[in-house]
Design a protein around this motif. Sequence first.
Motif, PDB file in Angstrom:
ATOM      1  N   UNK A  25       9.030  12.217 -20.022  1.00  0.00           N
ATOM      2  CA  UNK A  25       8.403  13.708 -19.064  1.00  0.00           C
ATOM      3  C   UNK A  25       7.342  13.650 -20.026  1.00  0.00           C
ATOM      4  N   UNK A  26       6.623  12.644 -20.127  1.00  0.00           N
ATOM      5  CA  UNK A  26       5.058  12.603 -20.245  1.00  0.00           C
ATOM      6  C   UNK A  26       4.455  11.996 -19.026  1.00  0.00           C
ATOM      7  N   UNK A  27       4.601  11.108 -17.883  1.00  0.00           N
ATOM      8  CA  UNK A  27       4.416  11.071 -16.495  1.00  0.00           C
ATOM      9  C   UNK A  27       4.979  10.913 -15.137  1.00  0.00           C
ATOM     10  N   UNK A  28       3.848  11.330 -14.338  1.00  0.00           N
ATOM     11  CA  UNK A  28       5.028  11.394 -12.867  1.00  0.00           C
ATOM     12  C   UNK A  28       5.066  10.413 -12.954  1.00  0.00           C
ATOM     13  N   UNK A  29       5.211   8.766 -13.400  1.00  0.00           N
ATOM     14  CA  UNK A  29       5.623   7.935 -13.153  1.00  0.00           C
ATOM     15  C   UNK A  29       4.591   6.469 -11.983  1.00  0.00           C
ATOM     16  N   UNK A  30       3.293   7.448 -11.908  1.00  0.00           N
ATOM     17  CA  UNK A  30       2.291   7.489 -11.104  1.00  0.00           C
ATOM     18  C   UNK A  30       1.210   6.593 -11.790  1.00  0.00           C
ATOM     19  N   UNK A  31       0.728   7.438 -12.373  1.00  0.00           N
ATOM     20  CA  UNK A  31      -0.866   7.005 -12.948  1.00  0.00           C
ATOM     21  C   UNK A  31      -1.294   7.894 -14.403  1.00  0.00           C
TER      22      UNK A  31
END
Length: 89
Positions: A25-31
């Motif tokens: 849960x530490x990223x939006x999966x993009x950048x």
Amino acid sequence: MGRAWEADPSAAFAMRLGKSAKELGASDGRDECPDIWELDNGDIAVIGRDLTENYRGNLPEGVFLASGERLVVIPGAMLSAAKADIPDA
């Protein structure tokens, strides 16, 4: 005299240590993807936020940043998740 240790830029990514930033849960999966990886030569690569200049004047005694070194910060949960993948000394 050379440095006692030098990073090998030809080393390849071998294995993620712990979980991906998205899994934690530490990223939006993009950048925004902090990460910890073992390289094929046994060294560790850490991807995090570069806070070198924020910390440069507040380093503990005996801690130094040489030219070419950067201080990066990763989520604490990421290191905790990697614990099982890090061998004991």
